[in-house]
Design an enzyme around this catalytic site. Structure first.
Site, PDB file in Angstrom:
ATOM      1  CE  LYS A  14      -3.786  -2.304   2.426  1.00 22.13           C
ATOM      2  NZ  LYS A  14      -4.666  -2.261   3.619  1.00 22.13           N
ATOM      3  CD  GLU A 135      -8.523  -9.080  -3.683  1.00 22.25           C
ATOM      4  OE1 GLU A 135      -9.265  -8.769  -2.731  1.00 22.25           O
ATOM      5  OE2 GLU A 135      -7.382  -9.576  -3.520  1.00 22.25           O
TER       6      GLU A 135
END
Length: 144
Positions: A14, A135
Protein backbone atom coordinates in the site's frame (compact mmCIF):
# COMPACT_ATOMS: atom_id res chain seq x y z
CA UNK A 1 -2.31 -39.26 -4.88
CA UNK A 2 -2.82 -36.09 -6.85
CA UNK A 3 -0.28 -33.29 -7.21
CA UNK A 4 -1.00 -30.35 -4.88
CA UNK A 5 -2.42 -27.46 -6.85
CA UNK A 6 -0.73 -24.13 -6.69
CA UNK A 7 -2.84 -21.07 -6.17
CA UNK A 8 -2.32 -17.41 -6.85
CA UNK A 9 -2.91 -14.38 -4.67
CA UNK A 10 -2.86 -10.66 -5.17
CA UNK A 11 -0.46 -8.85 -2.85
CA UNK A 12 -0.43 -5.07 -2.62
CA UNK A 13 2.20 -2.94 -0.95
CA UNK A 14 0.00 0.00 0.00
CA UNK A 15 1.03 3.66 -0.35
CA UNK A 16 2.35 3.79 3.24
CA UNK A 17 4.65 0.83 2.59
CA UNK A 18 5.90 2.27 -0.70
CA UNK A 19 6.38 5.72 0.87
CA UNK A 20 8.45 4.18 3.69
CA UNK A 21 10.64 2.19 1.27
CA UNK A 22 9.38 -1.22 2.45
CA UNK A 23 8.52 -2.77 -0.93
CA UNK A 24 11.81 -4.67 -1.13
CA UNK A 25 11.40 -6.01 2.40
CA UNK A 26 7.84 -7.20 1.70
CA UNK A 27 8.91 -8.92 -1.53
CA UNK A 28 11.95 -10.40 0.21
CA UNK A 29 9.68 -12.00 2.82
CA UNK A 30 7.34 -13.33 0.12
CA UNK A 31 10.25 -14.94 -1.73
CA UNK A 32 11.91 -16.16 1.48
CA UNK A 33 8.64 -17.96 2.28
CA UNK A 34 9.08 -19.81 -1.01
CA UNK A 35 6.37 -18.18 -3.11
CA UNK A 36 7.01 -17.18 -6.72
CA UNK A 37 6.43 -13.73 -8.14
CA UNK A 38 4.29 -14.12 -11.27
CA UNK A 39 3.68 -10.44 -12.03
CA UNK A 40 4.77 -7.14 -10.53
CA UNK A 41 3.95 -3.52 -11.30
CA UNK A 42 3.90 -0.08 -9.75
CA UNK A 43 0.47 1.54 -10.12
CA UNK A 44 -1.05 4.93 -9.36
CA UNK A 45 -4.47 3.50 -8.53
CA UNK A 46 -7.37 5.65 -9.66
CA UNK A 47 -10.88 5.84 -8.19
CA UNK A 48 -12.31 3.39 -10.74
CA UNK A 49 -9.76 0.65 -10.03
CA UNK A 50 -10.04 1.11 -6.27
CA UNK A 51 -13.84 1.18 -6.27
CA UNK A 52 -13.83 -2.17 -8.13
CA UNK A 53 -11.25 -3.62 -5.72
CA UNK A 54 -13.10 -2.47 -2.58
CA UNK A 55 -16.66 -2.92 -3.97
CA UNK A 56 -17.79 -4.99 -0.96
CA UNK A 57 -17.07 -2.04 1.36
CA UNK A 58 -19.06 0.55 -0.58
CA UNK A 59 -21.41 2.44 1.72
CA UNK A 60 -19.37 1.72 4.87
CA UNK A 61 -18.06 4.74 6.80
CA UNK A 62 -14.41 3.95 6.02
CA UNK A 63 -14.96 3.44 2.26
CA UNK A 64 -14.18 6.95 0.96
CA UNK A 65 -11.24 7.53 3.37
CA UNK A 66 -9.87 4.13 2.29
CA UNK A 67 -10.05 5.06 -1.40
CA UNK A 68 -8.42 8.41 -0.61
CA UNK A 69 -5.57 6.69 1.26
CA UNK A 70 -5.06 4.04 -1.42
CA UNK A 71 -4.87 6.72 -4.14
CA UNK A 72 -2.47 8.91 -2.10
CA UNK A 73 0.65 7.43 -3.69
CA UNK A 74 2.00 4.55 -5.74
CA UNK A 75 0.94 0.98 -4.94
CA UNK A 76 3.09 -2.03 -5.78
CA UNK A 77 0.84 -4.81 -7.05
CA UNK A 78 2.10 -8.38 -7.25
CA UNK A 79 0.70 -11.76 -8.12
CA UNK A 80 2.31 -14.52 -6.10
CA UNK A 81 2.00 -18.25 -6.59
CA UNK A 82 2.50 -21.34 -4.46
CA UNK A 83 0.78 -24.01 -2.42
CA UNK A 84 -1.63 -22.35 0.04
CA UNK A 85 -0.10 -18.93 -0.72
CA UNK A 86 -3.35 -17.09 0.09
CA UNK A 87 -3.41 -18.40 3.65
CA UNK A 88 0.38 -18.26 3.86
CA UNK A 89 0.67 -14.61 2.85
CA UNK A 90 -2.12 -13.56 5.21
CA UNK A 91 -0.22 -15.27 8.03
CA UNK A 92 3.00 -13.58 6.91
CA UNK A 93 1.22 -10.19 6.81
CA UNK A 94 -0.14 -10.49 10.36
CA UNK A 95 -3.27 -9.09 11.97
CA UNK A 96 -4.96 -6.19 10.18
CA UNK A 97 -4.31 -3.92 13.18
CA UNK A 98 -0.52 -3.47 13.26
CA UNK A 99 -0.61 -2.84 17.02
CA UNK A 100 -1.99 -6.35 17.53
CA UNK A 101 0.03 -8.06 14.80
CA UNK A 102 2.51 -10.62 16.11
CA UNK A 103 6.25 -9.94 15.98
CA UNK A 104 7.76 -11.68 12.98
CA UNK A 105 4.90 -10.63 10.70
CA UNK A 106 5.12 -7.79 8.18
CA UNK A 107 2.64 -5.65 10.10
CA UNK A 108 3.99 -6.69 13.50
CA UNK A 109 7.58 -5.80 12.63
CA UNK A 110 7.07 -2.82 10.33
CA UNK A 111 3.65 -1.33 11.05
CA UNK A 112 2.10 0.78 13.76
CA UNK A 113 -0.96 2.90 14.43
CA UNK A 114 -0.42 6.38 13.01
CA UNK A 115 -3.60 7.81 14.55
CA UNK A 116 -5.27 8.47 11.20
CA UNK A 117 -8.85 7.77 10.06
CA UNK A 118 -7.97 4.69 7.98
CA UNK A 119 -5.68 1.93 9.22
CA UNK A 120 -2.44 2.21 7.25
CA UNK A 121 -1.25 -1.38 7.50
CA UNK A 122 1.30 -1.67 4.70
CA UNK A 123 -0.03 -4.63 2.71
CA UNK A 124 -3.08 -6.36 1.30
CA UNK A 125 -3.45 -10.02 0.44
CA UNK A 126 -6.42 -11.80 -1.11
CA UNK A 127 -8.57 -13.54 1.51
CA UNK A 128 -9.88 -16.47 -0.58
CA UNK A 129 -9.36 -18.17 -3.94
CA UNK A 130 -12.48 -16.39 -5.25
CA UNK A 131 -11.21 -12.99 -4.10
CA UNK A 132 -7.81 -13.72 -5.62
CA UNK A 133 -9.33 -14.43 -9.06
CA UNK A 134 -11.47 -11.27 -8.87
CA UNK A 135 -8.65 -9.04 -7.58
CA UNK A 136 -6.00 -10.33 -10.02
CA UNK A 137 -8.42 -9.62 -12.90
CA UNK A 138 -8.78 -6.02 -11.66
CA UNK A 139 -5.07 -5.29 -11.16
CA UNK A 140 -3.64 -7.57 -13.90
CA UNK A 141 -6.29 -7.93 -16.63
CA UNK A 142 -3.60 -9.26 -18.98
CA UNK A 143 -3.24 -12.41 -16.81
CA UNK A 144 -6.83 -13.59 -17.31
Amino acid sequence: MSEPTTERSLVLVKPDGVRRGLTGEVLRRVEAKGYSLVALRVVRADHDLLSRHYAEHEGKPFYEPLLEFMSSGPVVAAVIEGQRCIEGFRSLAGATDPTLAAPGTIRGDLGRDWGVAVQQNLVHGSDSPQSAVREIAIWFPDLV
